[in-house]
Scaffold this active site. Structure first.
Site, PDB file in Angstrom:
ATOM      1  N   LEU A   1       0.838  -1.315   0.010  1.00 36.14           N
ATOM      2  CA  LEU A   1      -0.033  -0.124   0.083  1.00 36.14           C
ATOM      3  C   LEU A   1       0.905   1.007  -0.013  1.00 36.14           C
ATOM      4  O   LEU A   1       0.399   2.157  -0.204  1.00 36.14           O
ATOM      5  CB  LEU A   1      -0.907   0.137   1.166  1.00 36.14           C
ATOM      6  CG  LEU A   1      -2.278  -0.741   1.175  1.00 36.14           C
ATOM      7  CD1 LEU A   1      -2.784  -0.977   2.406  1.00 36.14           C
ATOM      8  CD2 LEU A   1      -3.074  -0.103  -0.078  1.00 36.14           C
TER       9      LEU A   1
ATOM     10  N   LYS B   1       2.843  -4.839  13.198  1.00 39.44           N
ATOM     11  CA  LYS B   1       2.387  -4.735  14.600  1.00 39.44           C
ATOM     12  C   LYS B   1       3.074  -5.352  15.952  1.00 39.44           C
ATOM     13  O   LYS B   1       2.933  -5.638  16.886  1.00 39.44           O
ATOM     14  CB  LYS B   1       1.033  -5.717  14.686  1.00 39.44           C
ATOM     15  CG  LYS B   1       1.180  -7.355  14.213  1.00 39.44           C
ATOM     16  CD  LYS B   1       0.012  -8.032  14.482  1.00 39.44           C
ATOM     17  CE  LYS B   1       0.249  -9.596  14.403  1.00 39.44           C
ATOM     18  NZ  LYS B   1      -0.852 -10.366  14.937  1.00 39.44           N
TER      19      LYS B   1
ATOM     20  N   SER C   1      -5.850   0.499  18.634  1.00 37.42           N
ATOM     21  CA  SER C   1      -5.286  -0.583  19.585  1.00 37.42           C
ATOM     22  C   SER C   1      -5.504   0.095  21.178  1.00 37.42           C
ATOM     23  O   SER C   1      -5.242   1.347  21.091  1.00 37.42           O
ATOM     24  CB  SER C   1      -3.701  -0.841  19.399  1.00 37.42           C
ATOM     25  OG  SER C   1      -3.291  -1.575  20.663  1.00 37.42           O
TER      26      SER C   1
ATOM     27  N   TYR D   1       5.272   1.417  17.501  1.00 37.74           N
ATOM     28  CA  TYR D   1       4.213   0.856  17.223  1.00 37.74           C
ATOM     29  C   TYR D   1       2.962   1.446  17.390  1.00 37.74           C
ATOM     30  O   TYR D   1       2.191   1.985  16.875  1.00 37.74           O
ATOM     31  CB  TYR D   1       4.010  -0.677  17.503  1.00 37.74           C
ATOM     32  CG  TYR D   1       2.793  -1.247  17.318  1.00 37.74           C
ATOM     33  CD1 TYR D   1       2.388  -1.464  15.887  1.00 37.74           C
ATOM     34  CD2 TYR D   1       2.026  -1.613  18.324  1.00 37.74           C
ATOM     35  CE1 TYR D   1       0.993  -1.997  15.801  1.00 37.74           C
ATOM     36  CE2 TYR D   1       0.670  -1.884  18.105  1.00 37.74           C
ATOM     37  CZ  TYR D   1       0.207  -2.371  16.925  1.00 37.74           C
ATOM     38  OH  TYR D   1      -1.258  -2.749  16.684  1.00 37.74           O
TER      39      TYR D   1
ATOM     40  N   LYS E   1       0.175   4.149  15.654  1.00 43.76           N
ATOM     41  CA  LYS E   1      -1.577   3.983  15.684  1.00 43.76           C
ATOM     42  C   LYS E   1      -2.058   5.235  16.166  1.00 43.76           C
ATOM     43  O   LYS E   1      -3.266   5.726  15.645  1.00 43.76           O
ATOM     44  CB  LYS E   1      -1.912   2.952  16.835  1.00 43.76           C
ATOM     45  CG  LYS E   1      -1.635   1.601  16.331  1.00 43.76           C
ATOM     46  CD  LYS E   1      -2.498   1.167  15.025  1.00 43.76           C
ATOM     47  CE  LYS E   1      -2.232  -0.308  14.769  1.00 43.76           C
ATOM     48  NZ  LYS E   1      -2.865  -0.580  13.180  1.00 43.76           N
TER      49      LYS E   1
HETATM   50  P1  NAD Z   1      -1.250  -9.596  10.634  1.00 44.86           P
HETATM   51  O1  NAD Z   1       0.105  -9.253  10.645  1.00 44.86           O
HETATM   52  O2  NAD Z   1      -1.750 -10.820  10.885  1.00 44.86           O
HETATM   53  O3  NAD Z   1      -2.111  -8.805   9.550  1.00 44.86           O
HETATM   54  C1  NAD Z   1      -1.495  -7.696   9.051  1.00 44.86           C
HETATM   55  C2  NAD Z   1      -1.357  -7.689   7.545  1.00 44.86           C
HETATM   56  O4  NAD Z   1      -1.143  -6.462   7.083  1.00 44.86           O
HETATM   57  C3  NAD Z   1      -0.502  -8.813   7.154  1.00 44.86           C
HETATM   58  O5  NAD Z   1      -1.216  -9.654   6.311  1.00 44.86           O
HETATM   59  C4  NAD Z   1       0.601  -7.891   6.428  1.00 44.86           C
HETATM   60  O6  NAD Z   1       1.135  -8.612   5.431  1.00 44.86           O
HETATM   61  C5  NAD Z   1      -0.503  -6.799   5.863  1.00 44.86           C
HETATM   62  N1  NAD Z   1       0.511  -5.703   5.636  1.00 44.86           N
HETATM   63  C6  NAD Z   1       1.416  -5.040   6.348  1.00 44.86           C
HETATM   64  N2  NAD Z   1       1.974  -3.996   5.572  1.00 44.86           N
HETATM   65  C7  NAD Z   1       1.488  -3.929   4.598  1.00 44.86           C
HETATM   66  C8  NAD Z   1       1.702  -2.917   3.481  1.00 44.86           C
HETATM   67  N3  NAD Z   1       2.329  -1.816   3.445  1.00 44.86           N
HETATM   68  N4  NAD Z   1       0.760  -3.032   2.466  1.00 44.86           N
HETATM   69  C9  NAD Z   1      -0.099  -4.082   2.092  1.00 44.86           C
HETATM   70  N5  NAD Z   1       0.046  -4.968   3.416  1.00 44.86           N
HETATM   71  C10 NAD Z   1       0.432  -5.009   4.354  1.00 44.86           C
HETATM   72  O7  NAD Z   1      -2.001  -8.556  11.967  1.00 44.86           O
HETATM   73  P2  NAD Z   1      -3.418  -8.768  12.688  1.00 44.86           P
HETATM   74  O8  NAD Z   1      -3.155  -8.986  14.150  1.00 44.86           O
HETATM   75  O9  NAD Z   1      -4.416  -9.314  11.820  1.00 44.86           O
HETATM   76  O10 NAD Z   1      -3.642  -7.277  12.995  1.00 44.86           O
HETATM   77  C11 NAD Z   1      -4.438  -6.440  11.865  1.00 44.86           C
HETATM   78  C12 NAD Z   1      -4.502  -4.961  12.501  1.00 44.86           C
HETATM   79  O11 NAD Z   1      -4.956  -4.934  13.741  1.00 44.86           O
HETATM   80  C13 NAD Z   1      -3.204  -4.321  12.541  1.00 44.86           C
HETATM   81  O12 NAD Z   1      -3.218  -3.175  11.955  1.00 44.86           O
HETATM   82  C14 NAD Z   1      -2.722  -4.205  13.987  1.00 44.86           C
HETATM   83  O13 NAD Z   1      -1.765  -3.383  14.186  1.00 44.86           O
HETATM   84  C15 NAD Z   1      -4.066  -4.071  14.525  1.00 44.86           C
HETATM   85  N6  NAD Z   1      -3.954  -4.498  15.959  1.00 44.86           N
HETATM   86  C16 NAD Z   1      -3.845  -5.881  16.161  1.00 44.86           C
HETATM   87  C17 NAD Z   1      -3.610  -6.624  17.431  1.00 44.86           C
HETATM   88  C18 NAD Z   1      -3.384  -7.982  17.872  1.00 44.86           C
HETATM   89  O14 NAD Z   1      -3.099  -8.130  18.983  1.00 44.86           O
HETATM   90  N7  NAD Z   1      -3.407  -8.833  16.816  1.00 44.86           N
HETATM   91  C19 NAD Z   1      -4.090  -5.692  18.508  1.00 44.86           C
HETATM   92  C20 NAD Z   1      -4.537  -4.408  18.413  1.00 44.86           C
HETATM   93  C21 NAD Z   1      -4.393  -3.746  17.218  1.00 44.86           C
HETATM   94  N1  UFG Z   2       3.325 -12.664  28.188  1.00 43.77           N
HETATM   95  C1  UFG Z   2       4.365 -13.466  28.831  1.00 43.77           C
HETATM   96  N2  UFG Z   2       4.915 -14.372  28.126  1.00 43.77           N
HETATM   97  C2  UFG Z   2       5.220 -14.358  26.900  1.00 43.77           C
HETATM   98  C3  UFG Z   2       4.397 -13.357  25.994  1.00 43.77           C
HETATM   99  C4  UFG Z   2       3.487 -12.603  26.900  1.00 43.77           C
HETATM  100  O1  UFG Z   2       4.288 -13.665  30.235  1.00 43.77           O
HETATM  101  O2  UFG Z   2       5.995 -15.222  26.275  1.00 43.77           O
HETATM  102  C5  UFG Z   2       2.641 -11.714  29.128  1.00 43.77           C
HETATM  103  C6  UFG Z   2       2.877 -10.214  28.928  1.00 43.77           C
HETATM  104  O3  UFG Z   2       3.997  -9.858  29.593  1.00 43.77           O
HETATM  105  C7  UFG Z   2       1.698  -9.763  28.907  1.00 43.77           C
HETATM  106  C8  UFG Z   2       0.843 -10.546  28.683  1.00 43.77           C
HETATM  107  O4  UFG Z   2       1.234 -11.955  28.613  1.00 43.77           O
HETATM  108  O5  UFG Z   2       1.539  -9.543  30.384  1.00 43.77           O
HETATM  109  C9  UFG Z   2       0.015 -10.259  27.126  1.00 43.77           C
HETATM  110  O6  UFG Z   2       1.154  -9.934  26.415  1.00 43.77           O
HETATM  111  P1  UFG Z   2       0.786  -9.846  24.734  1.00 43.77           P
HETATM  112  O7  UFG Z   2       2.289  -9.602  24.218  1.00 43.77           O
HETATM  113  O8  UFG Z   2       0.066 -11.128  24.349  1.00 43.77           O
HETATM  114  O9  UFG Z   2      -0.049  -8.641  24.661  1.00 43.77           O
HETATM  115  P2  UFG Z   2       0.103  -7.265  25.116  1.00 43.77           P
HETATM  116  O10 UFG Z   2      -1.014  -7.024  26.168  1.00 43.77           O
HETATM  117  O11 UFG Z   2       1.392  -6.759  25.538  1.00 43.77           O
HETATM  118  O12 UFG Z   2      -0.218  -6.444  23.711  1.00 43.77           O
HETATM  119  C10 UFG Z   2      -1.043  -6.821  22.860  1.00 43.77           C
HETATM  120  C11 UFG Z   2      -0.733  -6.598  21.402  1.00 43.77           C
HETATM  121  C12 UFG Z   2      -0.595  -5.137  21.336  1.00 43.77           C
HETATM  122  C13 UFG Z   2      -1.752  -4.401  21.643  1.00 43.77           C
HETATM  123  C14 UFG Z   2      -1.922  -4.502  23.089  1.00 43.77           C
HETATM  124  C15 UFG Z   2      -3.305  -3.644  23.471  1.00 43.77           C
HETATM  125  O13 UFG Z   2       0.454  -7.155  21.005  1.00 43.77           O
HETATM  126  O14 UFG Z   2      -0.482  -4.726  19.788  1.00 43.77           O
HETATM  127  O15 UFG Z   2      -2.342  -5.938  23.069  1.00 43.77           O
HETATM  128  O16 UFG Z   2      -4.200  -3.917  22.555  1.00 43.77           O
HETATM  129  F1  UFG Z   2      -1.365  -3.133  21.453  1.00 43.77           F
END
Ligand code: NAD
Ligand code: UFG
Length: 337
Positions: free
Chosen positions: A59, A84, A124, A150, A154
């Site tokens: 993108l 992410k 997030s 990161y 957002k």
């Molecule tokens: P994901 O990595 O599985 O999906 C993101 C997708 O975006 C991937 O398929 C990747 O290939 C694609 N992508 C990245 N950069 C791109 C670019 N420049 N052009 C086209 N495609 C691109 O992640 P997810 O867990 O499905 O997360 C989706 C969204 O939700 C992300 O924006 C992430 O930051 C947000 N989010 C995720 C979590 C979580 O814990 N999974 C929490 C909060 C917010």
């Molecule tokens: N944790 C462990 N061991 C591991 C991985 C995680 O103890 O191997 C603990 C972390 O310390 C934390 C909890 O599990 O206390 C959850 O950790 P995650 O990494 O799964 O999730 P976070 O809450 O740190 O962060 C996630 C996403 C972020 C998002 C955030 C809030 O990764 O992108 O939730 O939505 F911003």
């Protein structure tokens, strides 16, 4: 509606596409496959009977993005695409600013140039930064003391979207702040498929359960919580996906922000124990020092989404563990690319 889903081959995007198709929407996908597999598309077809059209490009490529919008007529865009991994963003901040901001700018330009004025953006809970409360409402000030690049991307994108809404009366944006998505589709066809070292808790637990890893390191057991481990608001990815369908149903000009979470905090140890009893596998774990940047506890106040979108979670922690384990058992090596 004809919906463009960016990042649609990723974890949350793929589950959302299934729910969109189930609700009668037409779906196109853009993804550069940086963190996903093309095999997701045939799995979506297996579940829904319909195959979304996949455009494989970055993108950040303004010309490719603009051409896509010129050749299609989208009613709305759901923007998941982005990098992410929190830890990686600390090591490679410029990569994160470049990818997440430039891709969004390119997308927003193409939308405005082609009169596509509905956007749903994946934000997030991390944008709340450090606060003096554990239950987050959308009215809390955001953006202070965000602990990593990161999270800052957002927040910056949220601000950019608000500015665009202020400058364009017809622009409708919904910012969804996700809490901790885990789980998988109950069919076991799609799920979380970390391509490298997992960043989050649940994929680590699963890899210990399957024997891929010897033990889980739990970061800290001296937090001020009942069992000393951190508490998070885990949300089933299918509930989260349905939140996007609910957001699409509500149309009103301006920028709207909703938390998508369960409202129920669960500790790391509680999740480990539930996973263990559901899978029948013992999860070997060891307590180690706290991970930098972790907060002891936070969870959503999801009442605004319930009131305005008519959405709330339906699935339990047990469902999240059962569906994750089912996905893992059916796909020990993830997707065939
Ligand atoms: P994901 O990595 O599985 O999906 C993101 C997708 O975006 C991937 O398929 C990747 O290939 C694609 N992508 C990245 N950069 C791109 C670019 N420049 N052009 C086209 N495609 C691109 O992640 P997810 O867990 O499905 O997360 C989706 C969204 O939700 C992300 O924006 C992430 O930051 C947000 N989010 C995720 C979590 C979580 O814990 N999974 C929490 C909060 C917010
Ligand atoms: N944790 C462990 N061991 C591991 C991985 C995680 O103890 O191997 C603990 C972390 O310390 C934390 C909890 O599990 O206390 C959850 O950790 P995650 O990494 O799964 O999730 P976070 O809450 O740190 O962060 C996630 C996403 C972020 C998002 C955030 C809030 O990764 O992108 O939730 O939505 F911003």
């Amino acid at each position: 509606m004809n919906i463009l889903v960016t990042g649609g081959t990723g974890y949350i995007g793929s589950h959302t596409i299934v729910e969109l198709i189930a609700n009668g929407h037409e779906v196109s996908v853009v993804d550069n496959l940086a963190n996903s597999s093309v095999g997701v598309i045939s799995r979506i077809k297996k579940i829904t009977g319909k195959e979304p059209k996949l455009y494989t490009f970055d993108l950040c490529d303004k010309e490719a993005t603009s051409n896509l919008f010129k050749k299609n007529s989208f009613d709305a865009v759901i923007h998941f695409a982005g990098l992410k991994a929190v830890g990686e963003s600390v090591q490679l901040p410029l990569t994160y600013y470049e990818n997440n901001l430039l891709s969004t700018i390119s997308l927003l330009n193409a939308m405005l140039d082609n009169d596509v004025d509905r956007l749903i953006f994946s934000s997030s809970a991390t944008v709340y930064g450090s606060t003096d409360t554990t239950r987050y409402r959308e009215t809390l000030p955001a953006g202070h003391d965000i602990s990593n690049p990161y999270g800052r991307t957002k927040y910056m994108i949220e601000e950019m979207i608000k500015d665009i809404g202020n400058a364009n009366d017809s622009f409708e944006a919904t910012i969804l702040r996700y809490f901790n998505p885990i789980g998988a589709h109950e069919s076991g066809e799609i799920g979380e498929n970390p391509l490298g070292l997992p960043n989050n808790l649940m994929p680590f637990i699963t890899q210990v359960a399957t024997g891929k890893r010897e033990e889980l390191l739990i970061f800290g057991n001296d937090y001020p919580t009942e069992d000393g481990t951190c508490k998070r608001d885990f949300i089933h990815v299918v509930d989260l996906a349905r939140g996007h369908v609910a957001a699409l149903k509500k149309s009103s000009p301006g920028t709207h922000i909703y938390n998508l979470g369960s409202g129920i905090p669960t500790s790391v140890l509680q999740l480990v124990n539930t996973f263990s009893s559901i899978s029948g596998k013992s999860i070997k774990y060891r307590f180690t020092s706290r991970r930098e940047g972790d907060l002891a506890e936070f969870y959503a106040d999801p009442s605004k989404a319930e009131l305005e979108l008519g959405w709330k979670v339906e699935k339990s922690i047990e469902d999240m563990c059962r569906d994750t384990w089912n996905w893992q058992l059916k796909n020990p090596n993830g997707y065939d690319r």
